[in-house]
Design an enzyme around this catalytic site. Structure first.
Site, PDB file in Angstrom:
ATOM      1  CB  CYS B  84      -0.992   0.093   1.030  1.00  0.00           C
ATOM      2  SG  CYS B  84      -1.918  -1.616   1.318  1.00  0.00           S
ATOM      3  CG  HIS B 333      -5.796   2.717   0.350  1.00  0.00           C
ATOM      4  ND1 HIS B 333      -4.747   2.889  -0.271  1.00  0.00           N
ATOM      5  CD2 HIS B 333      -5.431   1.581   1.195  1.00  0.00           C
ATOM      6  CE1 HIS B 333      -3.714   2.383   0.270  1.00  0.00           C
ATOM      7  NE2 HIS B 333      -3.969   1.555   1.148  1.00  0.00           N
TER       8      HIS B 333
END
Lengths: 386, 386
Positions: B84, B333
């Site tokens: 991420c 995200h």
């Protein structure tokens, strides 16, 4: 621009390594590289990791497996990827880390564990390095891509199946001398030509192996390199080219344009010409790929690659020895490791440490050539010993 | 060391973008960044691509899809990955490309397409950012990891479920003002607290969204930056930390040590202290993560993160406005895009261009904080406008 030097090299034995996981393979290579550099992991400031496939490593961030197993935290580390050229992306990124001043001692690690899944699964994963929308769904996998390239080269330049087989014979000859190689056996041209067809005209012995393995190098700034090592090998040229995702969109099937571009960048940066190269490792995922590489790297004129192997000009003693470590063909091709292993081999050659009768005499300038996919990426690096 | 400046920014709208593929999302962001910089793609010398997952992009080398769609070949380009935090690895690598002198104008692109597979499949892929051997097989996924962190923080520091909910309320407040955000709706604390449990004590509104999206920035050397842009935003600090693969091996569940390390590196490089930061974007994949980030970045003392949101000190007008773009929580995200989108947002803020009532007045120094996995990677970058 400060120079960046290689002060340590290491690699695991390549092969079907059911004795070692991805992290253990990386550990073997790193241990060798640190021992060779005469430093401890504490002295390393940052790490760059090449693992080509999430799926083969069963992980979203495979570099963390390696960071963890080495206890490298909390220092900087991340992963780079360019399919089968991932290892060269790591060498490039390691070079940038030092040259930009972010860290003065950097560990570059490449690793891949490919034999834990079936050959069909590996072929599927690799196939998706090509165009997932317009080629892969219609059955294209890597032997098929390179078979098209081989057929086009044969049609345009008269390259023969025998010449393809001769690349395999050479690389198996040198691979048999390399203790780190996956398949250490000589083959005859007859054996190569009579092996079963994989994707016509490519036969079993035209195709590289599916291997597990890892390789590592330690890079240092000019100042530190000379402190750690009296005689480092310098990376003096870095080239990186890209090309269309689909093979069908290429200008010419007989050339990897990304290689031509990468070579031009690397030669210009290093201030050399192809004829200055004393020893080279090139991306022979299939035998035709080595013949095309001879031409794209400027080792011979376009179309004369077949003749070049036929005349044994890429054996030791010839114009320019190529893949005298066995190449991907015989040493093996753990895809994330390959580019780093190429830097390991060239460093050995320039240091005069390639034992077992496969040392190129008086090699001062070396070249590595690493293709990602069927030419979507191509990296060319130039190495030099002062 | 020459300075590296941001001369162009762009991003796609984040969300469930069934209208756009990975390559089309990247195109949207790149088009915006080039238009903003006032340059053409011909003037860009190299590209760095962040896509976090092979599996979500169905490809072994997802960057080639983007290279191809942009017609960027034959120029240098490859992919970087840190789960991420992949986008921040791309910003770091882009910075290194310029600072090392390999290229003077570099495009950094982050993209992820996450909604083409089921939520269960995404949860599975993300879960494998953790330890594949010792945690994932026993059922650990990301909500579970952060639930353990939340429980530990609540037990040690008295942090409350209400305080977690207040992070969600703030980020939805600002996300509602951001035209690029995935979920543009205000929520009340009551709504957050009464939402269904995902992994106790984390509820639906404690968890970020699964989104598609892309972001891009154009970096240039100091010399060129000033030619293209009178007032570039400079990247003055880069920090990158790592930590153990398994959460169970961590020193303290209430701290992400990789963040503490990265922040220290970045503050030192930029020559600033936490109190000098005017605006920050932090990695709020779960509400507890934002509270822990306040502490690990030095915005408040350890254990006082819950109090910090309760006292609204991270709203505009408070000590240090955090995630006034909506954060991962409300903006979304798309994992490969996030780190690059953070650089886009901070650049907007420092330029004074964050419209719709969410501009932090007189912001000169900005910070981005991006976590990979549950803390295996953490990147902190410092940005400054002269």
């Amino acid at each position: 621009m400060d120079k960046v030097g290689i002060i340590g090299i290491g690699q695991s034995r390549f092969g079907q390594r059911s004795d070692a996981s991805l992290r253990e393979l990386a550990f073997e290579a790193v241990k060798g590289a640190l021992t060779d550099a005469g430093i401890t992991l504490d002295e390393v400031k940052a790490m760059v990791v090449s693992v080509a496939s999430d799926e083969l490593s069963f992980a979203l961030q495979p570099s963390s497996q390696i960071v963890d197993y080495l206890n490298f935290y909390p220092k900087p580390s991340f992963r780079v990827e360019g399919a089968c050229a991932s290892g060269s992306m790591a060498v490039r990124t390691g070079w940038m880390t030092v040259a930009s001043g972010l860290a003065d001692v950097v560990l570059v690690v490449g690793a891949e564990k490919m034999t834990e899944v079936s050959t069909a699964a590996v072929t599927d994963v690799l196939g998706r390095a090509g165009d997932f929308i317009w080629e892969y769904p219609f059955g294209m996998t890597f032997p098929g891509y390179y078979a098209l390239i081989a057929r086009a080269h044969m049609a345009k330049y008269g390259t023969t199946e025998e010449q393809l087989g001769m690349v395999a014979v050479k690389n198996h000859h040198y691979g048999a001398l390399n203790p780190y190689a996956h398949m250490r056996k000589e083959i005859t041209l007859e054996k190569a030509l009579s092996s079963r067809t994989v994707a016509d005209p490519l036969k079993l012995y035209d195709c590289c192996l599916i291997s597990d393995g890892a390789a590592a190098i330690v890079l240092a700034s000019e100042k530190l390199a000379k402190r750690f090592n009296n005689d480092p090998v310098w990376i003096t040229g870095l080239g990186l080219g890209t090309d269309t995702l689909s093979l069908m969109d290429r200008r010419d099937l007989t050339t990897i344009d990304a290689t031509v571009e990468a070579a031009q960048q690397a030669y210009t940066m290093a201030g050399i010409e192809p004829r200055d190269v004393d020893v080279a490792v090139v991306h022979d995922c299939f035998t035709i790929a080595e013949i095309v590489a001879y031409e794209d790297l400027g080792f011979c004129k376009k179309g004369e690659g077949g003749k070049m192997i036929e005349e044994k000009r890429t054996y030791i003693g010839g114009d320019i020895p190529v893949n005298v470590d066995g190449g991907l063909k015989s040493k093996g091709h753990p895809i994330g490791a390959t580019g780093v292993a190429m830097a390991v081999e060239i460093t050995k050659q320039l240091r005069g440490e390639a034992d077992h009768g496969r040392q190129v005499p008086n090699a001062r300038i070396g070249l590595s050539h690493n293709v990602g996919g069927n030419g979507q990426h191509s990296a060319v690096h130039i190495f030099r010993r002062d």
